[in-house]
Design an enzyme around this catalytic site. Structure first.
Site, PDB file in Angstrom:
ATOM      1  N   CYS A 135       1.282  -1.065  -0.110  1.00 41.63           N
ATOM      2  CA  CYS A 135       0.165   0.022  -0.149  1.00 41.63           C
ATOM      3  C   CYS A 135       0.989   1.777  -0.069  1.00 41.63           C
ATOM      4  O   CYS A 135       1.631   1.337   0.785  1.00 41.63           O
ATOM      5  CB  CYS A 135      -0.849  -0.081   1.280  1.00 41.63           C
ATOM      6  N   CYS A 142      -2.900  15.184   2.934  1.00 42.85           N
ATOM      7  CA  CYS A 142      -3.943  14.455   1.934  1.00 42.85           C
ATOM      8  C   CYS A 142      -4.726  16.396   2.479  1.00 42.85           C
ATOM      9  O   CYS A 142      -5.128  16.856   3.180  1.00 42.85           O
ATOM     10  CB  CYS A 142      -4.936  14.000   2.259  1.00 42.85           C
ATOM     11  N   CYS A 149     -11.530  10.038   8.104  1.00 42.76           N
ATOM     12  CA  CYS A 149     -10.191   9.188   7.653  1.00 42.76           C
ATOM     13  C   CYS A 149      -8.931  10.170   8.638  1.00 42.76           C
ATOM     14  O   CYS A 149      -8.649  11.442   8.720  1.00 42.76           O
ATOM     15  CB  CYS A 149      -9.544   9.413   5.989  1.00 42.76           C
ATOM     16  N   GLY A 212      -2.455  10.554   1.396  1.00 41.58           N
ATOM     17  CA  GLY A 212      -3.284  11.339  -0.438  1.00 41.58           C
ATOM     18  C   GLY A 212      -3.849  10.894  -0.630  1.00 41.58           C
ATOM     19  O   GLY A 212      -4.395   9.610  -0.924  1.00 41.58           O
ATOM     20  N   GLU A 213      -4.121  11.609  -1.846  1.00 36.15           N
ATOM     21  CA  GLU A 213      -5.325  11.545  -3.108  1.00 36.15           C
ATOM     22  C   GLU A 213      -4.793  11.189  -4.783  1.00 36.15           C
ATOM     23  O   GLU A 213      -3.736  12.411  -5.003  1.00 36.15           O
ATOM     24  CB  GLU A 213      -6.344  12.433  -2.848  1.00 36.15           C
ATOM     25  N   SER A 266     -13.865   4.677  -3.446  1.00 33.25           N
ATOM     26  CA  SER A 266     -14.191   5.628  -2.779  1.00 33.25           C
ATOM     27  C   SER A 266     -15.377   6.146  -2.702  1.00 33.25           C
ATOM     28  O   SER A 266     -15.769   7.279  -2.096  1.00 33.25           O
ATOM     29  CB  SER A 266     -13.371   6.145  -1.816  1.00 33.25           C
ATOM     30  N   LEU A 267     -16.376   6.106  -2.491  1.00 32.88           N
ATOM     31  CA  LEU A 267     -17.944   6.209  -2.527  1.00 32.88           C
ATOM     32  C   LEU A 267     -18.554   6.195  -0.862  1.00 32.88           C
ATOM     33  O   LEU A 267     -19.181   7.069  -0.634  1.00 32.88           O
ATOM     34  CB  LEU A 267     -18.774   4.793  -2.577  1.00 32.88           C
ATOM     35  N   HIS A 268     -18.705   5.072  -0.358  1.00 33.40           N
ATOM     36  CA  HIS A 268     -18.837   5.372   1.170  1.00 33.40           C
ATOM     37  C   HIS A 268     -20.122   6.035   1.904  1.00 33.40           C
ATOM     38  O   HIS A 268     -20.413   6.172   2.963  1.00 33.40           O
ATOM     39  CB  HIS A 268     -17.944   6.501   1.990  1.00 33.40           C
ATOM     40  N   ASN A 345     -12.059   1.710  11.127  1.00 37.23           N
ATOM     41  CA  ASN A 345     -10.768   1.797  11.623  1.00 37.23           C
ATOM     42  C   ASN A 345     -10.756   2.716  12.472  1.00 37.23           C
ATOM     43  O   ASN A 345     -10.821   4.465  12.047  1.00 37.23           O
ATOM     44  CB  ASN A 345      -9.717   1.664  10.846  1.00 37.23           C
ATOM     45  N   CYS A 388      -6.351   0.880   6.918  1.00 35.70           N
ATOM     46  CA  CYS A 388      -6.542   1.351   6.182  1.00 35.70           C
ATOM     47  C   CYS A 388      -7.465   3.405   6.944  1.00 35.70           C
ATOM     48  O   CYS A 388      -8.250   3.390   7.612  1.00 35.70           O
ATOM     49  CB  CYS A 388      -8.254   1.160   5.013  1.00 35.70           C
TER      50      CYS A 388
HETATM   51  N1  SAH Z   1      -6.742   8.952  -1.439  1.00 40.72           N
HETATM   52  C1  SAH Z   1      -7.977   8.286  -2.305  1.00 40.72           C
HETATM   53  C2  SAH Z   1      -6.960   6.647  -1.452  1.00 40.72           C
HETATM   54  C3  SAH Z   1      -6.749   6.455  -0.054  1.00 40.72           C
HETATM   55  S1  SAH Z   1      -7.870   6.371   1.096  1.00 40.72           S
HETATM   56  C4  SAH Z   1      -8.892   7.705  -1.945  1.00 40.72           C
HETATM   57  O1  SAH Z   1      -9.204   8.419  -0.362  1.00 40.72           O
HETATM   58  O2  SAH Z   1      -9.371   6.436  -2.065  1.00 40.72           O
HETATM   59  C5  SAH Z   1      -7.806   4.300   1.422  1.00 40.72           C
HETATM   60  C6  SAH Z   1      -8.992   3.920   1.406  1.00 40.72           C
HETATM   61  O3  SAH Z   1      -9.450   3.992   2.564  1.00 40.72           O
HETATM   62  C7  SAH Z   1      -9.767   4.046   0.813  1.00 40.72           C
HETATM   63  O4  SAH Z   1     -11.436   4.126   0.424  1.00 40.72           O
HETATM   64  C8  SAH Z   1     -10.412   5.328   1.860  1.00 40.72           C
HETATM   65  O5  SAH Z   1     -11.966   5.951   2.215  1.00 40.72           O
HETATM   66  C9  SAH Z   1     -10.705   4.407   3.522  1.00 40.72           C
HETATM   67  N2  SAH Z   1     -10.541   5.273   4.436  1.00 40.72           N
HETATM   68  C10 SAH Z   1      -9.688   5.852   4.904  1.00 40.72           C
HETATM   69  N3  SAH Z   1      -9.898   6.333   6.636  1.00 40.72           N
HETATM   70  C11 SAH Z   1     -10.795   4.928   6.960  1.00 40.72           C
HETATM   71  C12 SAH Z   1     -11.231   4.251   8.205  1.00 40.72           C
HETATM   72  N4  SAH Z   1     -10.944   5.245   9.021  1.00 40.72           N
HETATM   73  N5  SAH Z   1     -11.439   2.892   8.123  1.00 40.72           N
HETATM   74  C13 SAH Z   1     -11.515   2.477   7.350  1.00 40.72           C
HETATM   75  N6  SAH Z   1     -11.631   2.767   6.029  1.00 40.72           N
HETATM   76  C14 SAH Z   1     -10.565   4.505   5.804  1.00 40.72           C
HETATM   77 FE1  SF4 Z   2      -7.370  12.507   2.026  1.00 39.13          FE
HETATM   78 FE2  SF4 Z   2      -8.504   9.349   0.741  1.00 39.13          FE
HETATM   79 FE3  SF4 Z   2      -8.283   9.969   3.512  1.00 39.13          FE
HETATM   80 FE4  SF4 Z   2     -10.098  11.663   2.179  1.00 39.13          FE
HETATM   81  S1  SF4 Z   2      -9.745   9.073   2.615  1.00 39.13           S
HETATM   82  S2  SF4 Z   2      -9.187  12.667   3.068  1.00 39.13           S
HETATM   83  S3  SF4 Z   2      -8.912  11.697   0.423  1.00 39.13           S
HETATM   84  S4  SF4 Z   2      -6.490   9.406   2.331  1.00 39.13           S
END
Ligand code: SAH
Ligand code: SF4
Length: 412
Positions: A135, A142, A149, A212-213, A266-268, A345, A388
């Site tokens: 990863c 970010c 996150c 990061g993105e 990352s739809l969520h 997480n 994650c």
């Molecule tokens: N910035 C990009 C890639 C990094 S995050 C993005 O947002 O897609 C990788 C994945 O972990 C993303 O789907 C993000 O939404 C998810 N993620 C972030 N924080 C999390 C957390 N606390 N618990 C579970 N997944 C999380």
């Molecule tokens: Fe940045 Fe991805 Fe975290 Fe959103 S989930 S803050 S885009 S790293």
């Protein structure tokens, strides 16, 4: 320098875009890590080699650097003995500096790394029975502030350079002892013979899901992935690389065309109010626009489906109605989709709780019954904050001396 565009990055802070793709070193030597053949050739010409020599040497260097993992010019047996010190005076083949390495009880490994100008970032290796996934981070911090996150609570410090991105893969190969040795290039000493390990690698997959993105650092991510995919470089198939985006719609087509890797989104959330809240980028690029960009993603098909990541947040996005709406939306846009349900997480100070296992199972069943695969991801490396969304340079919590002591105890 080179072909790096300055891109405006939306978000709650005003980042300073970094237009350089090589991090300067105090000793003045140039780090070749992250450079393609033509850049290496140009540097050799600038340093005084004629065009023919520069082309030949660039080809050899490229092979030694990316295919063999060499970091020392002296190891490059097909480059003349007089040329090697000449190179070492001018260039280095770097790796990110290791500040700290941690091992989880489940086998997950996390490294705290540092750029040559002193910025910390992280990389995680997740071994499984049939694969090993690295990863990789694309930025320090970010801009996007997703509320669940941990990385989102950091400000963006800067984009990582191609060398710092591909350097993570190189470092992982170093740590896993995975460079091909032996029968290549006429090297036939008895000890090495037969140990060529290009097959059966521990590191089989790469996900751009670290800090990061990636689509806000498009050029550098693309250039780094091109080195990872180059047949004479790390030679990893694009089918084994997945880029995860929070939904930077205007860059998605270029991602498919110029990098060609698998896409994760990352739809969520499936309603505007909830997604606006938890993924603030949704205020700029809404759900429908995002799903249309997914439907148009070059290379997506039933054989290469798009992954939709969905973090399970108790009472926020985890109802039966949410699950049904998710199925409806994915069908409306006729998407070749799979859904990854990620248990939330937690991190210190986070405002959410993870949905219960029963709720996650019920959600998953509804999506499955809608004809879409929706496995629940097992969190990995939680005990070392490697899962994650837990990445945030934890170095801040430790003293320099503590980190130095631990770094010394590391396997290199
Ligand atoms: N910035 C990009 C890639 C990094 S995050 C993005 O947002 O897609 C990788 C994945 O972990 C993303 O789907 C993000 O939404 C998810 N993620 C972030 N924080 C999390 C957390 N606390 N618990 C579970 N997944 C999380
Ligand atoms: Fe940045 Fe991805 Fe975290 Fe959103 S989930 S803050 S885009 S790293």
């Amino acid at each position: 320098m080179a072909d790096t565009n300055i891109m405006t990055i939306p978000g709650q802070v005003d980042p300073v875009p970094v237009a350089r793709d090589i991090t300067p070193r105090e000793d003045g030597r140039v780090d070749l890590m992250g450079l393609p053949r033509d850049r290496i050739r140009a540097l050799l010409e600038d340093a005084g080699l004629d065009a023919r020599q520069a082309k030949l040497r660039a080809k050899q260097l490229f092979h030694w650097i990316y295919h063999r993992g060499a970091t020392d010019f002296d190891a490059m047996t097909d480059i003349s003995k007089t040329m090697r010190p000449w190179m070492a005076e001018r260039f280095v083949i770097g790796r990110p500096n290791v500040v700290e390495a941690q091992h989880s009880s489940d086998g997950t490994r996390k490294w705290l790394l540092q750029t040559d100008d002193g910025h910390d970032f992280e990389m995680v290796f997740i071994p499984d029975a049939d694969r090993g996934t690295l990863c990789v981070s694309s930025q320090v911090g970010c801009t996007l502030n997703c509320t669940f996150c941990h990385t989102g609570t950091m400000r963006l410090v800067r984009n990582l350079t191609p060398g710092e991105i591909v350097g993570q893969v190189m470092l992982a190969r170093d740590a896993l002892g995975e460079w091909p040795r032996g029968v290549m290039d006429g090297l036939d000493d008895a000890e090495d013979a037969g140990h060529y390990t290009a097959d059966g690698r521990l590191l089989t997959n790469i996900v751009l899901m670290g800090m990061g993105e990636p689509l806000y650092n498009f050029d550098h991510v693309r250039n780094a992935m091109n080195l990872v995919m180059d047949g004479d470089g790390l030679a990893l198939s694009k089918r084994r690389i997945t880029l995860s985006t929070s939904g930077v719609v205007p860059m998605m087509e270029r991602c498919g065309e110029e990098i060609g890797v698998n896409l994760a989104v990352s739809l969520h959330a499936v309603t505007k109010p909830v997604r606006d809240e938890i993924v603030p980028l949704n205020r700029k690029y809404g759900i429908e626009e995002l799903l249309q960009a997914c439907a148009d993603y070059p290379g997506a098909s039933n054989a290469r489906r798009i992954t939709f990541e969905y973090v399970m947040l108790k009472g926020v996005n985890d109802s039966d109605d949410d699950a049904r709406e998710l199925v409806r939306l994915l069908k409306q846009f006729d998407l070749p989709a799979k859904v990854n349900l990620i248990p939330f997480n937690p991190w210190p100070g986070s405002a959410y709780e993870c949905s219960t296992p029963e709720r996650i199972r019920a959600f998953s069943n509804i999506v499955f019954e809608g004809g879409i695969s929706a496995p629940v991801r097992t969190p990995r490396g939680r005990d070392i904050d490697a899962a994650c969304g837990q990445l945030k340079t934890a170095a801040q919590k430790k003293s320099r001396a503590e980190r130095d002591r631990e770094a010394l105890a590391l396997p290199s």
